[in-house]
Design a protein around this motif. Sequence first.
Motif, short mmCIF file in Angstrom:
data_model
loop_
_atom_site.label_atom_id
_atom_site.label_comp_id
_atom_site.label_asym_id
_atom_site.label_seq_id
_atom_site.Cartn_x
_atom_site.Cartn_y
_atom_site.Cartn_z
N ALA A 45 23.66 11.90 -4.12
CA ALA A 45 25.08 11.54 -4.26
C ALA A 45 25.47 11.38 -5.72
O ALA A 45 26.64 11.55 -6.08
N ARG A 46 24.51 11.05 -6.58
CA ARG A 46 24.80 10.93 -8.01
C ARG A 46 25.16 12.28 -8.61
O ARG A 46 25.89 12.35 -9.60
N ARG A 47 24.65 13.36 -8.05
CA ARG A 47 24.96 14.71 -8.53
C ARG A 47 26.25 15.26 -7.93
O ARG A 47 26.92 16.12 -8.53
N ASP A 52 37.33 11.36 -9.07
CA ASP A 52 37.73 10.54 -10.21
C ASP A 52 38.48 11.34 -11.28
O ASP A 52 38.77 10.82 -12.36
N GLY A 53 38.78 12.60 -10.97
CA GLY A 53 39.46 13.44 -11.94
C GLY A 53 38.56 13.97 -13.04
O GLY A 53 39.03 14.71 -13.91
N LEU A 54 37.27 13.62 -13.01
CA LEU A 54 36.34 14.05 -14.05
C LEU A 54 35.46 15.20 -13.59
O LEU A 54 34.74 15.80 -14.39
N THR A 55 35.52 15.52 -12.28
CA THR A 55 34.64 16.56 -11.74
C THR A 55 35.46 17.52 -10.89
O THR A 55 36.67 17.34 -10.67
N THR A 56 34.80 18.55 -10.40
CA THR A 56 35.45 19.52 -9.53
C THR A 56 36.00 18.86 -8.27
O THR A 56 35.46 17.86 -7.79
N ARG A 129 25.61 24.71 -8.39
CA ARG A 129 25.43 24.21 -7.02
C ARG A 129 23.94 24.18 -6.66
O ARG A 129 23.51 23.37 -5.84
N LEU A 130 23.15 25.05 -7.26
CA LEU A 130 21.72 25.13 -6.94
C LEU A 130 20.93 23.96 -7.51
O LEU A 130 19.72 23.84 -7.25
N THR A 131 21.59 23.07 -8.29
CA THR A 131 20.90 21.85 -8.72
C THR A 131 20.81 20.82 -7.59
O THR A 131 20.07 19.85 -7.70
N ARG A 340 27.19 15.02 -14.00
CA ARG A 340 26.51 15.47 -12.79
C ARG A 340 25.14 16.06 -13.10
O ARG A 340 24.30 16.18 -12.19
N ALA A 341 24.90 16.43 -14.35
CA ALA A 341 23.60 16.99 -14.73
C ALA A 341 22.56 15.90 -14.99
O ALA A 341 21.36 16.21 -15.05
N VAL A 342 22.99 14.65 -15.13
CA VAL A 342 22.04 13.57 -15.41
C VAL A 342 20.96 13.47 -14.34
O VAL A 342 19.76 13.47 -14.66
N PRO A 343 21.30 13.38 -13.04
CA PRO A 343 20.23 13.32 -12.03
C PRO A 343 19.41 14.60 -11.95
O PRO A 343 18.23 14.56 -11.58
#
Length: 363
Positions: A45-47, A52-56, A129-131, A340-343
């Motif tokens: 869920a972290r990814r 929040d308007g910051l992501t897709t 998406r493959l992450t 979203r790349a952090v996890p």
Amino acid sequence: MSSTWNNKITFSIFGESHGQAIGVCMDNIPAGESLDLDEIYRFMARRAPKKDGLTTARSEKDIPQIMSGFYNGKTTGTPICAIIANTDHHSQDYSNISKLARPGHADYTGALRYRGFNDLRGGGHFSGRLTAPLCFAGAVAQQILRRRGIYIGAHIAQIHGIQDKSFDVINTSKDDIRELWDKDFPVIIDVQGNEMKKEIQKARQAGDSVGGVIEAIAINVPAGIGSPMFDGLENSIAQLIFGIPAVKGLEFGAGFASAELTGSENNDEFYVNDNGHVVTKTNNHGGILGGISSGMPITLRVAVKPTPSISKPQETVDYSAMKNETLEIKGRHDPCIVPRAVPAVEAALNIAILNHMLDYPNF
């Protein structure tokens, strides 16, 4: 297309962004390891995109369905296969650009490599998406490592020049890492995180995007795992980190800054601490010497490029007709993919370290 990592642990990632599903198959995971599915869901869920308007605006629940290798709450020792359904894709957003090379994307190179038969919708197999299946594999590895006292965390170190505080490369604790796991926007200094959010919103409103840097750390990794030359810890970590789309740079420890130091400044002096362990006074080497862990925290920084899908007009080519064109990308895209790349960075580090821990005595 080779999306398989072959080492002591082997795993393959499959699927396309707008296909029916994506997934992963992992082999050589030890038998008898307990897995808490709720913890796996929280990691993934972290990814996932946030409202929040910051992501897709693409909304995917990313709930993995484990098909094999897991029974009665424990791993069986046979391959673990997990499938994640794609439920919210708008393939029509790509119908008018199917032969246009989107700047910063792998459309043109992918068409060359696969003779035009690759799935272009949403970036196909090249998509971020493959992450999601990578994060599933990393979440499995995380739980196995935590039972051995190894904790891995990451935070947003920088967004478009706005910087967070760095990890303490000597004394970061598992509580410090757990605190970051619980944050929707993983930074050490929340005030700096708020400034980063403003920068992301500014880019979104301008139809543009921004990139940044992710810093990661692994604590309590025992000394002596890894190998020299081509099977070192850095090698394994780098292979997996560069499997994350948009990663353009990686450094360990002091990294490129060490090029500006003298040997006396860069060398980490050894001593025996009060617990009778050999440690170093500083950690410019980032916990790895000769491809082998030193027992100090493993530290690294990852450069992530700005999201290539932006709504500003861009010049490109129609590579089927071999003519110049102007491209305007529509659809739902992240103005910054760093949060979203952090996890995903944590997942890659979890897998690499677990892979080498399998050689550790009495693992």
